[in-house]
Design an enzyme around this catalytic site. Structure first.
Site, PDB file in Angstrom:
ATOM      1  N   LYS A 137     -24.793 -12.698   9.584  1.00  0.00           N
ATOM      2  CA  LYS A 137     -26.005 -11.756   9.195  1.00  0.00           C
ATOM      3  C   LYS A 137     -25.394 -10.770   8.028  1.00  0.00           C
ATOM      4  O   LYS A 137     -24.372 -10.225   8.155  1.00  0.00           O
ATOM      5  CB  LYS A 137     -26.493 -11.350  10.379  1.00  0.00           C
ATOM      6  CG  LYS A 137     -27.914 -10.482  10.168  1.00  0.00           C
ATOM      7  CD  LYS A 137     -28.550  -9.707  11.338  1.00  0.00           C
ATOM      8  CE  LYS A 137     -29.631  -9.075  11.078  1.00  0.00           C
ATOM      9  NZ  LYS A 137     -30.275  -8.671  12.607  1.00  0.00           N
ATOM     10  N   SER A 167     -35.036  -9.766  13.422  1.00  0.00           N
ATOM     11  CA  SER A 167     -34.639  -9.515  12.194  1.00  0.00           C
ATOM     12  C   SER A 167     -33.486 -10.641  11.510  1.00  0.00           C
ATOM     13  O   SER A 167     -33.324 -10.980  10.471  1.00  0.00           O
ATOM     14  CB  SER A 167     -34.003  -8.294  11.748  1.00  0.00           C
ATOM     15  OG  SER A 167     -32.862  -8.103  12.453  1.00  0.00           O
ATOM     16  N   SER A 216     -33.773  -8.995  17.777  1.00  0.00           N
ATOM     17  CA  SER A 216     -33.334  -9.654  16.600  1.00  0.00           C
ATOM     18  C   SER A 216     -32.477 -10.898  16.618  1.00  0.00           C
ATOM     19  O   SER A 216     -32.528 -11.552  15.693  1.00  0.00           O
ATOM     20  CB  SER A 216     -32.781  -8.375  15.603  1.00  0.00           C
ATOM     21  OG  SER A 216     -33.903  -7.766  15.207  1.00  0.00           O
TER      22      SER A 216
END
Lengths: 92, 439
Positions: free
Chosen positions: B28, B103, B127
């Site tokens: 990420k 996310s 997330s």
């Protein structure tokens, strides 16, 4: 909507505190959205007082000198530098 | 990359040998990679290149993994769809035309599309688990303190953990083995008494959590005698097809020897508002560092520092980030602190108590990970409150600092549904054992 629903002036004030410029459209949109969101947050009033007995302990390390980033590396992402320092805007 | 899974595609080779040799990992883009741009999905950090690796990235490299790219995400982790990214939306490989969740949407999509064997995300309020559920893969949110956050760009420090994705529970667990464990650079990684699985014996030992873990070995799929608590509050208001798929998965676990009973967690009715007050408050403080002087988008040098900082932040941040910074600033401002922040901390303590109680009478708690199937792309952006409410089942776990896993439960109308299991603090092995019965 609750009595103390947020006003455009309050949105501008908070944006000022947070150092975020907003244009008029953003102020209008946020005023409307914040009213709905803050009204929802109001339900926290129903939460009873709760004993908070967190078992937390400080984590310490010996205060000894150790390697850190070279200043050149630390400055590498700065938009402007001068004589090995970050260069910021005027304070006033 | 047609699906816009990565913000930066770049290969970072790890050691020649190690437990992850030959495995590819997507990371990420809020996890620092030395010499490789780390944007947090924001214009603010479009050109930011970290001078150091996050601890989890060092551990990946030492384990022999190959990093294949920096995955797309909601800006600074603030979103449930990956649509708030400055770099555009990501399509859902498991349900084209739909959001991948957020996310950590790029991370989950990378695994679902086969662009990476494994992935790392971060989970502040769901997330990791939300995109795992929406993309039909496995995602783990570790106990607070199990995985080092050094090098993770902070959003809500008291809530967030870095967590692994995999196609199977065993894969995700193998990645957790590599990243878990104490780190002198993150004082919240900790030594804690380790409660052994209650069904395996009663010994307790003390160790640095995760230092000599064997999470992958726990993926035996053995659920014989497992006691599952189902919090009724987390089924209320959920989509019918999601609930049906959830019960089918519980039925599958029953067939393999598990039993379930309903439990009640009255406090979770207030979890979403408590979570958002705390997360936004922490965000307003954490994101104060972005002033365009040391790194990030510059506001130039005209005018005084208040004016240039406000300009840098107007230009560098997107809508959702501004919204959360402003609401957090409001919640902490004079006259409102007690009304919002203090009450939210009360709610957080209450949620913790509720989970402790429910977990004293069940080995794990189960619910749908998300109360809804994946949204269509563009469907939900206009109404922030509606999106916040979609986090109802994931945020209580972060408030309680507990571990959870999302595992594919099946589909409704061709859209993936995730099952969430929640366990006691540092009970990852128990979660992995139970979840591996399904994937």
């Amino acid at each position: 909507m609750s009595d103390d629903a947020v006003s455009p002036d309050e949105v501008r004030h908070v944006a000022d505190l947070a150092r975020v410029d907003l244009d008029d459209d953003e102020v209008d949109r946020f005023t409307e959205q914040f009213a709905a969101i803050l009204e929802y947050f109001e339900t926290l009033d129903e939460v009873p007082e709760v004993d908070r007995d967190a078992e937390l302990a400080n984590v310490m390390r010996p205060d000894e000198e150790r390697a850190s980033l070279e200043s050149e590396e630390a400055l590498r992402n700065a938009p402007e530098t001068e004589d090995g320092y970050f260069k910021g805007p005027n304070v006033s | 990359m047609s699906d816009n899974i990565f913000i930066t595609e770049e290969q970072i080779e790890g050691a020649d040998d190690g437990p992850l040799a030959g495995r590819t990992v997507a990371v990420k883009d809020n996890i620092s990679t030395e010499g490789v741009r780390t944007t947090c999905g924001s214009k603010m950090l479009e050109d930011y290149v970290p001078p150091y690796d996050a601890t989890v990235v060092s551990r990946l490299k030492n384990a022999g993994a190959t990093i294949v790219g920096k995955a797309n995400m909601d800006e600074f982790g603030m979103g449930t769809t990956t649509e708030t990214s400055y770099f555009g939306e990501t399509d859902n490989p498991a349900a084209p035309g739909h959001v991948p969740g957020g996310s950590s949407g790029g991370s989950a999509a990378a695994v679902a599309a086969g662009e990476a064997d494994l992935a790392l995300g971060s989970d502040t309020g769901g997330s990791v688990r939300c995109p795992a559920a929406f993309c039909g893969v496995v995602g783990i949110k570790p106990t607070y303190g199990l995985v080092s956050r050094y090098g993770l760009v902070a959003y809500g420090n008291s809530l967030e953990q870095i967590g692994p994705f995999g196609e199977t529970v065993e894969d995700a667990a193998a990645l957790l083995d590599v990243i878990a464990g104490s780190d002198e650079r993150d004082a919240t990684t900790r030594e804690a008494p380790r409660a052994s699985d209650s069904r395996a014996g009663s010994t307790r030992e003390t160790r640095s959590e995760g230092d000599d873990s064997s999470y992958a070995a726990a993926a035996t799929g053995d659920v014989d005698g497992l006691s599952i608590g189902v919090p009724t509050e987390l089924l209320e208001g959920a989509d019918e097809g999601v609930v049906e798929t959830f019960w089918d998965a519980i039925g599958e676990l029953e067939d393999r020897g598990a039993e379930y009973h309903e439990v009640s967690l009255p406090s979770v009715e207030h979890a979403v508002e408590a979570y958002y007050v705390i997360a936004m408050s922490e965000a307003s403080s954490n994101l104060a560092r972005f002033d365009g002087v040391r790194y990030g988008h510059s506001g130039g040098y005209d005018g005084n520092w208040n004016e240039t900082f406000a300009k840098a932040r107007e230009e560098g941040f997107g809508d959702e980030v501004k919204r959360r910074i402003l609401l957090g600033t409001y919640a902490l401002s004079a006259g409102y602190h007690d009304k919002y922040y203090k009450k939210a901390q009360d709610a957080r303590a209450w949620v913790k108590q509720d989970f402790d109680e429910a977990l004293s009478e069940a080995d794990v708690l189960a619910s749908p990970t998300m109360p809804v199937p994946p949204f269509e792309l563009g469907e939900s952006l206009d109404d922030p409150l509606k999106l916040y409410l979609a986090d109802a089942n994931t945020v209580p776990v972060n408030l309680a600092d507990l571990p959870a896993i999302s595992v594919p439960a099946g589909e409704t109308d061709g859209l993936p549904v995730g099952l969430q299991l929640v366990g006691p603090a540092f009970g990852e092995e128990r979660l992995i054992r139970a979840a591996s019965a399904l994937a």
